[in-house]
Design a protein around this motif. Structure first.
Motif, PDB file in Angstrom:
ATOM      1  N   ALA A  38      72.628   7.737 -48.557  1.00 49.95           N
ATOM      2  CA  ALA A  38      71.737   7.512 -48.228  1.00 49.95           C
ATOM      3  C   ALA A  38      71.618   9.469 -47.415  1.00 49.95           C
ATOM      4  O   ALA A  38      70.633  10.399 -47.536  1.00 49.95           O
ATOM      5  N   THR A  39      73.254   9.552 -47.357  1.00 51.14           N
ATOM      6  CA  THR A  39      73.190  10.673 -46.935  1.00 51.14           C
ATOM      7  C   THR A  39      73.503  11.929 -47.882  1.00 51.14           C
ATOM      8  O   THR A  39      74.663  11.560 -49.068  1.00 51.14           O
ATOM      9  N   THR A  40      73.034  13.342 -48.049  1.00 46.35           N
ATOM     10  CA  THR A  40      73.315  14.290 -49.021  1.00 46.35           C
ATOM     11  C   THR A  40      73.971  15.222 -47.891  1.00 46.35           C
ATOM     12  O   THR A  40      74.397  15.703 -47.159  1.00 46.35           O
ATOM     13  N   THR A  41      74.332  16.350 -48.922  1.00 43.96           N
ATOM     14  CA  THR A  41      74.513  17.714 -48.390  1.00 43.96           C
ATOM     15  C   THR A  41      73.834  18.272 -47.790  1.00 43.96           C
ATOM     16  O   THR A  41      73.607  19.293 -46.347  1.00 43.96           O
ATOM     17  N   ARG A  42      72.295  17.854 -48.522  1.00 46.04           N
ATOM     18  CA  ARG A  42      71.341  18.612 -47.211  1.00 46.04           C
ATOM     19  C   ARG A  42      71.063  18.313 -46.204  1.00 46.04           C
ATOM     20  O   ARG A  42      70.379  19.088 -45.732  1.00 46.04           O
ATOM     21  N   SER A  43      71.265  17.270 -46.256  1.00 47.89           N
ATOM     22  CA  SER A  43      70.378  16.075 -45.043  1.00 47.89           C
ATOM     23  C   SER A  43      72.087  16.655 -43.629  1.00 47.89           C
ATOM     24  O   SER A  43      71.328  17.126 -43.116  1.00 47.89           O
ATOM     25  N   ILE A  44      72.979  16.958 -44.602  1.00 45.02           N
ATOM     26  CA  ILE A  44      74.071  17.137 -43.743  1.00 45.02           C
ATOM     27  C   ILE A  44      73.933  18.678 -42.929  1.00 45.02           C
ATOM     28  O   ILE A  44      74.176  18.628 -42.031  1.00 45.02           O
ATOM     29  N   ALA A  45      73.584  19.160 -43.766  1.00 41.81           N
ATOM     30  CA  ALA A  45      72.630  20.967 -43.381  1.00 41.81           C
ATOM     31  C   ALA A  45      71.462  20.878 -42.655  1.00 41.81           C
ATOM     32  O   ALA A  45      71.738  21.488 -41.670  1.00 41.81           O
ATOM     33  N   ALA A  46      71.270  20.516 -42.589  1.00 44.69           N
ATOM     34  CA  ALA A  46      69.246  19.909 -41.870  1.00 44.69           C
ATOM     35  C   ALA A  46      69.524  20.027 -40.465  1.00 44.69           C
ATOM     36  O   ALA A  46      69.681  20.262 -39.660  1.00 44.69           O
ATOM     37  N   GLU A  47      70.984  18.778 -40.642  1.00 40.57           N
ATOM     38  CA  GLU A  47      71.088  18.228 -39.270  1.00 40.57           C
ATOM     39  C   GLU A  47      71.712  19.095 -38.264  1.00 40.57           C
ATOM     40  O   GLU A  47      71.848  18.916 -37.443  1.00 40.57           O
ATOM     41  N   SER A  48      72.790  19.977 -39.452  1.00 41.36           N
ATOM     42  CA  SER A  48      73.693  20.796 -38.313  1.00 41.36           C
ATOM     43  C   SER A  48      73.331  22.402 -38.267  1.00 41.36           C
ATOM     44  O   SER A  48      73.829  22.851 -36.755  1.00 41.36           O
TER      45      SER A  48
END
Length: 215
Positions: A38-48
């Motif tokens: 369920a993890t994407t580069t978009r969600s990682i970027a948003a979290e960071s």
């Protein structure tokens, strides 16, 4: 080149390292909370708090990113375990308990890490080699403790490879059950169970110990 430019006293290389660290911290949260699928580069970027452009500055894709997280976590985990064993009294039960306790403390204090190392890393293809590397290192720790504790010709030493493999599996599955119970039992109790399990197995061989290894 950007790596040679300095802005506000910080070089381009330093800024890249800082961005990478922010992405890695965000990855721990996303993978630990949501799982790999369920993890994407978009969600990682948003979290960071960074853009996806910066994600690809340091990583080739989500698989590479997850593999690097597992690699670094595994190295840190192993270091904590071996350091705890080295600092423990020389008796085998004390060394076992120290190593097991260090193993459990990592996942108990940081549940996100527990999910990544105990669950996600075992089900994601890019991290299979990382998992095997960590398990092999843990097996070696058990083998070395057995070899130091017992005479070279004893049966427990001759069977140490198979025994170590079994101990690694037992520790993992007990820890996984503990994690899935949301750590419903005290860490000290789980450490005691694992230590006695391994000690009982070794005692079943009727092995005679040598004198404690020199420290």
């Amino acid at each position: 080149m950007e790596g040679q430019r300095v802005y506000g006293g910080v070089s381009g290389d330093q800024r890249r390292e800082e961005r990478r660290a922010r992405l890695m911290a965000a990855g721990l949260v996303c993978f630990g909370r949501d799982g790999f699928a369920a993890t994407t580069t978009r969600s990682i970027a948003a979290e960071s708090g960074l853009t996806q452009r910066y994600f690809y500055e340091s990583f080739s894709g989500i698989d590479d990113f997850f593999a690097q997280i597992v690699h670094e976590l595994g190295d840190e985990w192993r270091a904590k375990i071996t350091d705890a064993i080295a600092a423990a009294p020389p008796r085998l039960p004390d060394r076992l308990r120290a190593g097991v306790t260090a193993y459990l403390k990592v996942i108990h204090r940081k549940p996100y890490i527990a999910r990544i190392l105990l669950v996600e890393a075992f089900t994601v293809a890019p991290t299979v080699k990382q998992v095997e590397r960590f398990l092999s290192a843990m097996g070696t720790v058990f083998q070395e403790m057995i070899a130091e504790e017992f005479p070279a010709k004893s049966k427990v030493v001759s069977d140490r490879d198979a025994l170590a493999t079994g101990y690694v599996g037992a520790v993992h599955h007990i820890a996984l059950r503990w994690f899935r119970s949301q750590f419903s039992e005290p860490l000290e109790k789980i450490a005691d169970v694992i230590t006695k399990l391994i000690e009982g197995s070794i005692s079943g061989y009727g092995a005679q110990r040598t004198s404690p290894p020199a420290r």
